[in-house]
Write an enzyme that holds these catalytic residues in place. Structure first.
Site, mmCIF file in Angstrom:
data_model
loop_
_atom_site.group_PDB
_atom_site.id
_atom_site.type_symbol
_atom_site.label_atom_id
_atom_site.label_comp_id
_atom_site.label_asym_id
_atom_site.label_seq_id
_atom_site.Cartn_x
_atom_site.Cartn_y
_atom_site.Cartn_z
ATOM 1 N N HIS A 270 -0.756 0.436 -10.008
ATOM 2 C CA HIS A 270 -1.485 -0.490 -9.135
ATOM 3 C C HIS A 270 -2.037 -1.678 -9.929
ATOM 4 O O HIS A 270 -3.240 -1.977 -9.914
ATOM 5 C CB HIS A 270 -2.628 0.233 -8.415
ATOM 6 C CG HIS A 270 -3.007 -0.425 -7.122
ATOM 7 N ND1 HIS A 270 -3.437 0.273 -6.017
ATOM 8 C CD2 HIS A 270 -3.009 -1.732 -6.747
ATOM 9 C CE1 HIS A 270 -3.705 -0.562 -5.026
ATOM 10 N NE2 HIS A 270 -3.460 -1.795 -5.455
ATOM 11 N N ARG B 282 0.847 -1.193 0.000
ATOM 12 C CA ARG B 282 0.000 0.000 0.000
ATOM 13 C C ARG B 282 0.885 1.247 0.000
ATOM 14 O O ARG B 282 1.974 1.263 0.570
ATOM 15 C CB ARG B 282 -0.928 0.010 1.223
ATOM 16 C CG ARG B 282 -2.094 -0.959 1.131
ATOM 17 C CD ARG B 282 -3.077 -0.539 0.052
ATOM 18 N NE ARG B 282 -4.215 -1.434 -0.035
ATOM 19 C CZ ARG B 282 -4.293 -2.493 -0.821
ATOM 20 N NH1 ARG B 282 -3.255 -2.798 -1.594
ATOM 21 N NH2 ARG B 282 -5.388 -3.234 -0.861
#
Length: 306
Positions: A269, A221
């Site tokens: 991502h 993250r």
């Protein structure tokens, strides 16, 4: 049973089509909607929920993330603590994450970006490569899968987790051995969950404990990384480079200095993306468990945050 799907990122259509095959599901709502959702008992969500949505669901019994991460749920104050939260644990997620990290690791070890530059400049430079010690932070389903595959590829692998794990061929460390673990990490792969203890863990203090010229791969993250500290570590030569797939703000703003940094490789991502066809099988199993008042699979511990 009525369900509600809320996703600010993914197209909900494949999820609706796959879940519609279940006899247990009488109606599927997709947020935003003007329909009456007061009878919804199950909420599937990816990324932040709309403010006040939980108040519209008085019969809610279960919330599931549509991905492996749950920080978007555990950090949401509107979610009641008594409602079980689950996450997706999918073998395809682990496979794809492992493949992505191996790609980045191999490109770093073999100096592929330099070779591509040399090709454009017509430079013939036979750059040698060295064995690498790889440190994996986070030995859950994704981290353990990666560690096992890297051992098979011949890498010397070190693993770090909150509690001590036992993985064949991997030297494992627990939370009390952080510095000893980092001393080995010529390549550091971050696969930790986001918790109050791990937020901003990739910082200047951590980088100083790694070997000189180490390489960072962050696929967990963006909240793990202090971007300013990374840029300083790259500029000083403390780190040789970084492969980043996740960011605090996504999409990454065009004025973020990471875009233009010559030692940084960015992907949007995409390291590992949930496959609806596979994930829906897990969701349907949990539907059956819910109907039978049994504990759901991959239910998270709210105190631990994962």
């Amino acid at each position: 049973m009525e369900i509600l799907i809320s996703s600010s990122v993914w197209d909900p259509k494949p999820w609706v089509e796959g879940l519609s095959a279940s006899r247990d599901i009488t109606k599927i709502h997709v947020w935003p909607t003007t329909e009456d959702i007061s009878k919804v008992e199950v909420l599937f969500v990816w990324k932040p929920l709309a403010e006040g949505i939980i108040n519209k669901l008085p019969k809610l019994k279960w919330i599931s993330s549509l991905g492996a991460g749950v920080d978007h749920l555990t950090s949401d104050p509107q979610i009641p603590s008594h409602i079980p939260i689950t996450r997706i644990v999918d073998p395809f997620l682990a496979r794809d994450m492992t493949n992505y990290v191996i790609m980045g690791l191999m490109m770093h070890q073999r100096s592929m970006l330099t070779h591509l530059h040399n090709q454009r400049a017509t430079i013939w430079d036979r750059i040698t490569y060295q064995p690498l010690k790889v440190g994996i932070m986070g030995l859950g389903a994704l981290g353990s899968h990666l560690a096992e595959r890297l051992v098979l590829l011949g890498f010397e692998v070190f693993g770090y987790s909150r509690t001590l794990k036992d993985i064949d061929g991997v030297k494992c460390f627990d939370a009390t051995q952080n510095e000893e673990f980092l001393n080995h990490a010529e390549v550091l792969v971050n696969l930790l969950p986001v918790t109050p203890q791990t937020e901003s863990i990739l910082n200047a203090n951590l980088f100083r404990k790694m070997p000189e010229q180490s390489y960072l791969i962050n696929v967990a993250r963006g909240n793990h990384l202090v971007e300013k500290d990374l840029v300083e570590a790259l500029n000083s030569g403390r780190l040789s480079g970084a492969l980043l797939d996740v960011f605090k703000e996504e999409p990454l703003p065009t004025d973020n200095p990471l875009w233009q940094h010559e030692k940084v490789t960015i992907t949007p991502h995409v390291a590992s993306v949930t496959t609806p066809e596979s994930a829906i099988k897990l969701l349907l199993i949990n539907f059956e468990l819910l109907n039978n008042n049994q504990k759901l699979l991959h239910q998270i511990d709210l105190e631990q945050g994962y």
